[in-house]
Write a protein that holds these residues in place. Structure first.
Motif, short mmCIF file in Angstrom:
data_model
loop_
_atom_site.label_atom_id
_atom_site.label_comp_id
_atom_site.label_asym_id
_atom_site.label_seq_id
_atom_site.Cartn_x
_atom_site.Cartn_y
_atom_site.Cartn_z
N LEU A 7 -11.90 -0.29 -14.95
CA LEU A 7 -12.33 1.14 -16.55
C LEU A 7 -13.67 1.37 -15.02
O LEU A 7 -15.04 1.34 -15.06
CB LEU A 7 -12.95 0.46 -17.18
N GLN A 9 -15.40 4.55 -15.88
CA GLN A 9 -16.23 5.68 -16.70
C GLN A 9 -17.34 6.60 -16.52
O GLN A 9 -18.75 5.57 -16.25
CB GLN A 9 -16.57 4.58 -17.89
N LEU A 21 -15.42 7.54 -27.18
CA LEU A 21 -14.66 7.34 -26.19
C LEU A 21 -15.53 5.76 -26.27
O LEU A 21 -14.42 5.15 -26.24
CB LEU A 21 -15.05 8.40 -24.81
N LEU A 25 -12.83 2.52 -26.89
CA LEU A 25 -12.32 1.53 -25.54
C LEU A 25 -13.11 0.06 -25.48
O LEU A 25 -11.88 -0.65 -25.43
CB LEU A 25 -13.68 1.76 -24.01
N LEU A 52 -7.81 1.88 -15.46
CA LEU A 52 -8.21 3.54 -16.17
C LEU A 52 -9.52 3.70 -16.03
O LEU A 52 -10.45 3.65 -16.00
CB LEU A 52 -8.14 1.92 -17.73
N ALA A 54 -11.68 6.49 -17.67
CA ALA A 54 -12.23 7.18 -18.62
C ALA A 54 -13.12 8.42 -18.57
O ALA A 54 -14.49 8.25 -18.38
CB ALA A 54 -12.81 6.05 -19.65
N SER A 56 -15.72 10.97 -19.80
CA SER A 56 -16.28 11.99 -21.14
C SER A 56 -17.08 12.87 -20.65
O SER A 56 -17.15 13.06 -19.88
CB SER A 56 -17.90 11.58 -22.28
N ILE A 88 -8.11 8.28 -19.82
CA ILE A 88 -8.90 9.05 -20.98
C ILE A 88 -8.94 9.71 -20.82
O ILE A 88 -10.24 9.64 -20.08
CB ILE A 88 -8.70 8.01 -21.88
N ASP A 90 -11.90 12.72 -23.29
CA ASP A 90 -12.75 12.37 -24.42
C ASP A 90 -12.97 13.83 -24.88
O ASP A 90 -14.28 13.77 -23.46
CB ASP A 90 -13.59 11.46 -25.55
N ALA A 149 -4.29 4.73 -26.90
CA ALA A 149 -5.15 3.69 -25.80
C ALA A 149 -4.47 2.62 -25.14
O ALA A 149 -4.52 2.56 -23.88
CB ALA A 149 -6.33 3.98 -26.26
#
Length: 356
Positions: A7, A9, A21, A25, A52, A54, A56, A88, A90, A149
């Motif tokens: 992940l 992020q 988010l 998750l 993944l 992710a 924001s 992803i 957000d 998701a």
């Protein structure tokens, strides 16, 4: 237990911006083992991984740590070699989620990352973009977001390359082969595509009528028969060839930082076929030649339209991008024949079974 997923992020100091988010998750990653990376200095050794991303973003659409990640990708072109990823995004506004995603997907793709069909889950501030999914799933917008998701994560983890012994390649273009630098570059690539069946279809001379936005029920009626109300070369030749091919190559001279009108019309008209048939097992490639600059914008347009929306697989380094303005000037680019050969070999390695 070995981590199934990485992940990535990018850190955001404002916890309020990341709250939604984080909630998504937490639910989507339940029962999945993963390693989390939030800082750019830890963003390394990510070859042969399932990832993944992710992200924001605030009202401005800017996450400073994200741009540090982006810079590292552009400076390390093998960082994601043989990895598979989903994204992803957000957001806190109705804007920027898609533009960030397509920019990032292009950069990651250039660094060796493959994206399965429909690799993006985007959430605008209002979540209005989940309107249709929420109705289909009989849930609210947050429920649709959570489900999307989770499906994306499962899709990334289960992805395996699709390869065949002898592949079928469809090439679509709207170029004049006598004068086009793009067509000349394609011919250089084509001579190295061995042991595959190649079909070329021209969309020149106004032969393609653009989509006029038929009512949904009418579009579905024609779609059920792999047809479209407007007929023509799209229905008679392109639809059957799309269904039959393993890989689609689009020849894209850069027109005002976008694909040509007829290729754009093809993408729009593909919706009728897409309503009946998904393309998760078909690859998309592009050959893009710009007169001045902006090839990355055309590549991002293809990613957004055909990978993110129409579910074609986006293989690593899916596009060959060059700059050539004057007629035949493509021939004068240093090392162009080797570039063409390498791209052809990359296509074959991607879509065909290897033999020892």
């Amino acid at each position: 237990m070995k981590n199934e997923l990485i992940l990535v992020q990018p850190h955001c100091e404002d916890k309020q911006k990341t709250k939604r988010l984080e909630q998504i998750l937490e639910k989507a990653l339940s029962n999945i083992s993963y390693e989390k990376i939030t800082k750019e200095e830890k963003f390394e050794n990510l070859q042969n991984k399932k990832i993944l991303f992710a992200i924001s973003q605030g009202i401005s659409g800017i996450n400073l740590e994200y741009f540090r990640f982006l810079k590292k990708l552009r400076m390390n072109i093998n960082l994601l070699e043989n990895s598979v990823a989903g994204i992803i995004v957000d957001g806190e506004s109705e804007l920027f989620t898609k533009s960030i995603a397509r920019e990032f997907a292009f950069t990651a793709n250039q660094a060796g990352c493959t994206f399965p069909g429909k690799p993006l889950v985007e959430a605008t501030a209002s979540l209005q973009n989940f309107n249709v999914q929420a109705k289909i799933l009989e849930t609210d917008y947050m429920g649709a977001y959570e489900k999307s998701a989770r499906v994306l994560i499962e899709q990334v983890l289960s992805f395996t390359p699709v390869r065949k012994k002898q592949s079928k390649i469809l090439v679509l273009h709207a170029s004049n082969f006598k004068t086009s630098n793009t067509s000349q570059l394609w011919n250089m690539v084509k001579q190295h595509l061995t042991n595959c069946d190649i079909k070329e279809i021209s969309l020149r001379n106004g032969s393609v009528q653009d989509c006029s936005g038929c009512p949904y029920t009418m579009c579905m009626h024609f779609s059920s028969k792999s047809n479209c109300y407007y007929g023509g070369v799209i229905v008679d030749e392109v639809y059957p060839a799309i269904l039959d091919c393993d890989a689609l190559i689009l020849l894209c001279p850069n027109y005002n930082d976008a694909v040509s009108a007829n290729l754009c019309a093809f993408i729009n008209r593909l919706t009728a076929l897409f309503r009946k048939t998904r393309f998760y097992e078909k690859y998309i490639f592009g050959i893009i030649v710009s007169g001045y600059s902006g090839g990355d914008l055309v590549a991002e347009q293809l990613i957004s339209a055909l990978n993110m929306n129409k579910t074609f697989i986006l293989p690593s380094r899916f596009a060959l991008l060059e700059t050539a303005n004057d007629p035949n000037s493509i021939q004068k680019i240093d090392g162009i024949n080797k570039k063409a050969k390498d791209f052809a070999n990359h296509i074959l390695e991607t879509i065909q079974i290897k033999y020892n």
